[in-house]
Scaffold this motif. Sequence first.
Motif, mmCIF file in Angstrom:
data_model
loop_
_atom_site.group_PDB
_atom_site.id
_atom_site.type_symbol
_atom_site.label_atom_id
_atom_site.label_comp_id
_atom_site.label_asym_id
_atom_site.label_seq_id
_atom_site.Cartn_x
_atom_site.Cartn_y
_atom_site.Cartn_z
ATOM 1 N N PRO A 42 -98.849 45.212 -24.342
ATOM 2 C CA PRO A 42 -99.060 46.560 -24.409
ATOM 3 C C PRO A 42 -100.523 46.753 -24.690
ATOM 4 N N ALA A 85 -82.141 49.454 -14.258
ATOM 5 C CA ALA A 85 -82.461 49.669 -15.751
ATOM 6 C C ALA A 85 -83.837 49.005 -15.809
ATOM 7 N N GLY A 86 -84.216 47.906 -15.509
ATOM 8 C CA GLY A 86 -85.408 47.182 -15.685
ATOM 9 C C GLY A 86 -86.516 47.934 -15.030
ATOM 10 N N ILE A 88 -86.692 51.314 -14.309
ATOM 11 C CA ILE A 88 -86.949 52.326 -15.064
ATOM 12 C C ILE A 88 -87.481 52.149 -16.245
ATOM 13 N N TYR A 89 -87.252 51.282 -16.967
ATOM 14 C CA TYR A 89 -87.893 50.915 -18.329
ATOM 15 C C TYR A 89 -89.257 50.520 -18.323
ATOM 16 N N GLY A 92 -91.303 53.711 -17.351
ATOM 17 C CA GLY A 92 -91.162 54.546 -18.720
ATOM 18 C C GLY A 92 -92.342 53.853 -19.549
ATOM 19 N N ALA A 93 -92.170 52.722 -19.713
ATOM 20 C CA ALA A 93 -93.304 52.095 -20.793
ATOM 21 C C ALA A 93 -94.640 52.503 -20.203
ATOM 22 N N ARG A 95 -95.598 54.742 -18.019
ATOM 23 C CA ARG A 95 -95.788 56.576 -18.296
ATOM 24 C C ARG A 95 -96.234 56.737 -19.703
ATOM 25 N N GLY A 96 -95.375 56.081 -20.781
ATOM 26 C CA GLY A 96 -95.840 56.364 -21.823
ATOM 27 C C GLY A 96 -97.325 55.959 -22.268
ATOM 28 N N LEU A 97 -97.677 54.775 -22.167
ATOM 29 C CA LEU A 97 -98.955 54.341 -22.336
ATOM 30 C C LEU A 97 -100.022 55.306 -21.543
ATOM 31 N N CYS B 35 -85.174 49.051 -28.280
ATOM 32 C CA CYS B 35 -86.441 49.142 -27.343
ATOM 33 C C CYS B 35 -86.636 48.015 -26.511
ATOM 34 N N GLY B 36 -85.978 46.872 -26.912
ATOM 35 C CA GLY B 36 -86.494 45.471 -26.106
ATOM 36 C C GLY B 36 -87.160 44.764 -27.044
ATOM 37 N N PHE B 37 -87.726 44.997 -28.150
ATOM 38 C CA PHE B 37 -88.583 44.268 -28.829
ATOM 39 C C PHE B 37 -88.100 43.264 -29.762
ATOM 40 N N PRO B 42 -82.714 46.236 -20.900
ATOM 41 C CA PRO B 42 -82.717 47.544 -20.467
ATOM 42 C C PRO B 42 -81.171 48.087 -19.864
ATOM 43 N N LEU B 46 -79.735 51.128 -21.490
ATOM 44 C CA LEU B 46 -79.162 52.249 -20.791
ATOM 45 C C LEU B 46 -77.513 52.725 -20.908
ATOM 46 N N ILE B 88 -96.187 52.466 -28.583
ATOM 47 C CA ILE B 88 -96.104 53.441 -27.671
ATOM 48 C C ILE B 88 -95.435 53.087 -26.301
ATOM 49 N N TYR B 89 -95.453 51.828 -26.163
ATOM 50 C CA TYR B 89 -94.667 51.213 -24.873
ATOM 51 C C TYR B 89 -93.174 51.158 -25.182
ATOM 52 N N GLY B 92 -92.022 54.788 -24.763
ATOM 53 C CA GLY B 92 -92.049 55.282 -23.421
ATOM 54 C C GLY B 92 -91.023 54.781 -22.654
ATOM 55 N N ALA B 93 -90.697 53.449 -22.709
ATOM 56 C CA ALA B 93 -89.520 52.867 -22.049
ATOM 57 C C ALA B 93 -88.327 53.454 -22.418
ATOM 58 N N GLY B 96 -87.926 56.910 -20.754
ATOM 59 C CA GLY B 96 -87.800 56.859 -19.530
ATOM 60 C C GLY B 96 -86.217 56.457 -19.179
ATOM 61 N N LEU B 97 -85.759 55.424 -20.053
ATOM 62 C CA LEU B 97 -84.301 55.344 -19.604
ATOM 63 C C LEU B 97 -83.241 56.718 -20.074
#
Lengths: 251, 251, 251, 251
Positions: A42, A85-86, A88-89, A92-93, A95-97, B35-37, B42, B46, B88-89, B92-93, B96-97
């Motif tokens: 990130p 889903a991957g 999109i994820y 999204g990540a 876009r957020g950054l 959120c995946g961390f 994903p 979703l 932020i990442y 955002g992810a 997006g979902l």
Amino acid sequence: MNIDLNSDLGESLGAWRMGDDDAMLDIVTSANVACGFHAGDPAGILATLKAAAARGVAVGAHVAYPDLVGFGRRAMDIASADLVAGVIYQIGALRGLAATTGARVRYVKPHGALYNTIAHDARQARDVIAAIRAADPELALVALAGSPLVGWAREAGLRVVSEAFADRAYTAQGTLVPRGQPGAVLHDPAQVAARMLRLVREGVVEAIDGSLTRVEAESICVHGDSAGAVAMAAELRRVLHDAGVGLRAFA
Amino acid sequence: MNIDLNSDLGESLGAWRMGDDDAMLDIVTSANVACGFHAGDPAGILATLKAAAARGVAVGAHVAYPDLVGFGRRAMDIASADLVAGVIYQIGALRGLAATTGARVRYVKPHGALYNTIAHDARQARDVIAAIRAADPELALVALAGSPLVGWAREAGLRVVSEAFADRAYTAQGTLVPRGQPGAVLHDPAQVAARMLRLVREGVVEAIDGSLTRVEAESICVHGDSAGAVAMAAELRRVLHDAGVGLRAFA
Amino acid sequence: MNIDLNSDLGESLGAWRMGDDDAMLDIVTSANVACGFHAGDPAGILATLKAAAARGVAVGAHVAYPDLVGFGRRAMDIASADLVAGVIYQIGALRGLAATTGARVRYVKPHGALYNTIAHDARQARDVIAAIRAADPELALVALAGSPLVGWAREAGLRVVSEAFADRAYTAQGTLVPRGQPGAVLHDPAQVAARMLRLVREGVVEAIDGSLTRVEAESICVHGDSAGAVAMAAELRRVLHDAGVGLRAFA
Amino acid sequence: MNIDLNSDLGESLGAWRMGDDDAMLDIVTSANVACGFHAGDPAGILATLKAAAARGVAVGAHVAYPDLVGFGRRAMDIASADLVAGVIYQIGALRGLAATTGARVRYVKPHGALYNTIAHDARQARDVIAAIRAADPELALVALAGSPLVGWAREAGLRVVSEAFADRAYTAQGTLVPRGQPGAVLHDPAQVAARMLRLVREGVVEAIDGSLTRVEAESICVHGDSAGAVAMAAELRRVLHDAGVGLRAFA
């Protein structure tokens, strides 16, 4: 006459550096930024996004299979639910950054094995198209010029940007000469620049058998993973610019 | 009188299941979605987001340290650049979902060791606050009632939602009795429900020494990681509802 | 008459549980223990190895593609250098942990997509065989009965143990009915036990078309990923034992 | 008079390069090889092990916290069960790969934040010591000269090799000047070489306040993560050799 130059950026990972993003951002008009699945952490992604925003370089999501150790270069038989889903994820990540730098993600360019697979594989292509449409139907898709993916994505309503590869040889049918074959990769910056200038002006490249083949491309992909690659990209930009070609992001 | 019930959901990972998201989404009003961390892939995230959207349950980003094997429960001396960009990442992810389900991410609730650390650690707290503000200043932050974080985040302009823990004992000072200590975790659903009803009505809980301590909470956190936990959460919901307390998302 | 029962164990990951290792270790004679690439964290693997050692259950390395999120079930076009070194790495890690329990790793059983791929793919099969020989030529390889891999590995000098699957239907040619097809998976414990008893006694199973097909197996694979699966394995063990079949590790 | 030179190697990861292992293996006598937790993929680790074996360079396990993105440099509050099993796992994996090159792993040198933590933290130090003893009590432990760890490990029966850092300033108490402070890192190869020659001959280094401080070291750590670092290490080797100091692995 205009053309876009794109390159894969943001591919460092933690302590590991890859490429020279600052140098490449002075050359290209579109930055395919890694999203963390094949490369990019990130903080590193954000630094690349800031550098792109500072130069007004357009940003795309360089989405990939989840495979850091393989750098997204290994074909993977991934289920549709995971692929959709991957993607999109990842979008999204990014876009957020990107939003925190004042920029918008304008397009999606799949990376490595995913790029190669969806150029021809209808099921995974459909999944990626569905993911992009779900994420944001305004996003363009950068795809291999002449591949079946171009048609599939257009039928689905996506804007598709076909791209050529500056340093790759083409067959008489307008497809890439596979990397393993002799002459598949070009190393002479002057030759590369002359070929791409012809592509922009005439819509053709000289194929490996000497014939001319039509390649419709709105963007040219250049690499930045070595000093030689950066120099080749810089020479290409110089030659195009001197010939009066406008260097503009397609987005 | 209204209260929000929140729970950690979307914490399965690939082939590994965790918790019963469907059961909990019938109980809670706010879903803290991984959120995946620390957890969540994903496709699984979703699926949880779709299930939440179908029930009108509010969704928040359950952001965490990057530590799947440790489930985000290990304190980590992470650099500010990594923490800010990582939060932020993740937001955002998830956004997006969530957008593909028609829902918006309404709040952020840090997970595990990050939750515990920023309750008291000013530097990491500042990083998380900065990340949330950069991602979307409309996002609320769910924080431990009575912790320094509540004030820091409010000073920075964030909406803060203080939360109580249904199954935890409190000290006379209104802080949580540390997990290692005797009596720190409550197991009797009826007792838990009675305590939380009093909290909603009077703003107090009986501390472990028998005194009454003030706890200001807009939300109550419940767990769903075992059949017993789901039953306790259901009993809490039933008791609150029967007492005329409105169960509503704070967002 | 003797037979070995093997099962995939040690597949929990951090906070995520999978299967009931203790229950299965009371049933099987050989434990295929995850090595961290598709499942298993070091502490969890070590706990399973200790439980196996306490019961005298033989231990094998359940090596896999590097793919936690996909649980090693996704076919992956991995380079030979990565596959060979990855298998050696996994075997070494498991041997190191096993040695601290007083046990030796006796065999290798590839997992999931790697198991399926090398049953038929000569290149990846050669890589896995080379890795096992490099790690320890005394290690046996557990392989799908009747697959080309059996011959390839024997030609290379490895001891090969063919295995049957208790809960799977077979074709008239002695291959597994693919999972997607009707009737591919058996659910009746009594039927499963009767089939496997016949396999041990006569070397045949009734194929899905009603014919008898020869299956040469030194081991039977049973699953433990649900309460029903554990019960089926226990019933199989009981029936075999009552029929006078010796339950012994092949190693 | 003899001394050992050690360096961190095998730290590339998939497509990402780090350091120049071949150049450093021509300089050092002991290679601390990454084990996959902070850096190193199996194929890359194996390539480094082969290069070390070809030159007769001794090999040690450079064990770390499980944190690729943080490169093992982030302090982590890891449970004892995870730390002990993780260290055994890493040693086992490296031993497995090393054995195929005809080499043995001779020692363990913890990396990054784990190195710094166990120099002073009794609990984590005890865990690492227990893991090494469980894996192989013949393994030596490379530890920071003058740290409490040296005594703890010796009391537990381990052979301990104290090391000095070529490019670091020391306090009058014989400890490292923290990296953040002015003058903490030395950049002049001639100065570094002269300091280390004095350390080998007299057992002292000039501290940052000008006083002489005693440092007992059997090994000197050099870095190879930049062209300048490699040149400094080469200069150190040249000066030591020309002064008649024997460069020999301690193992």
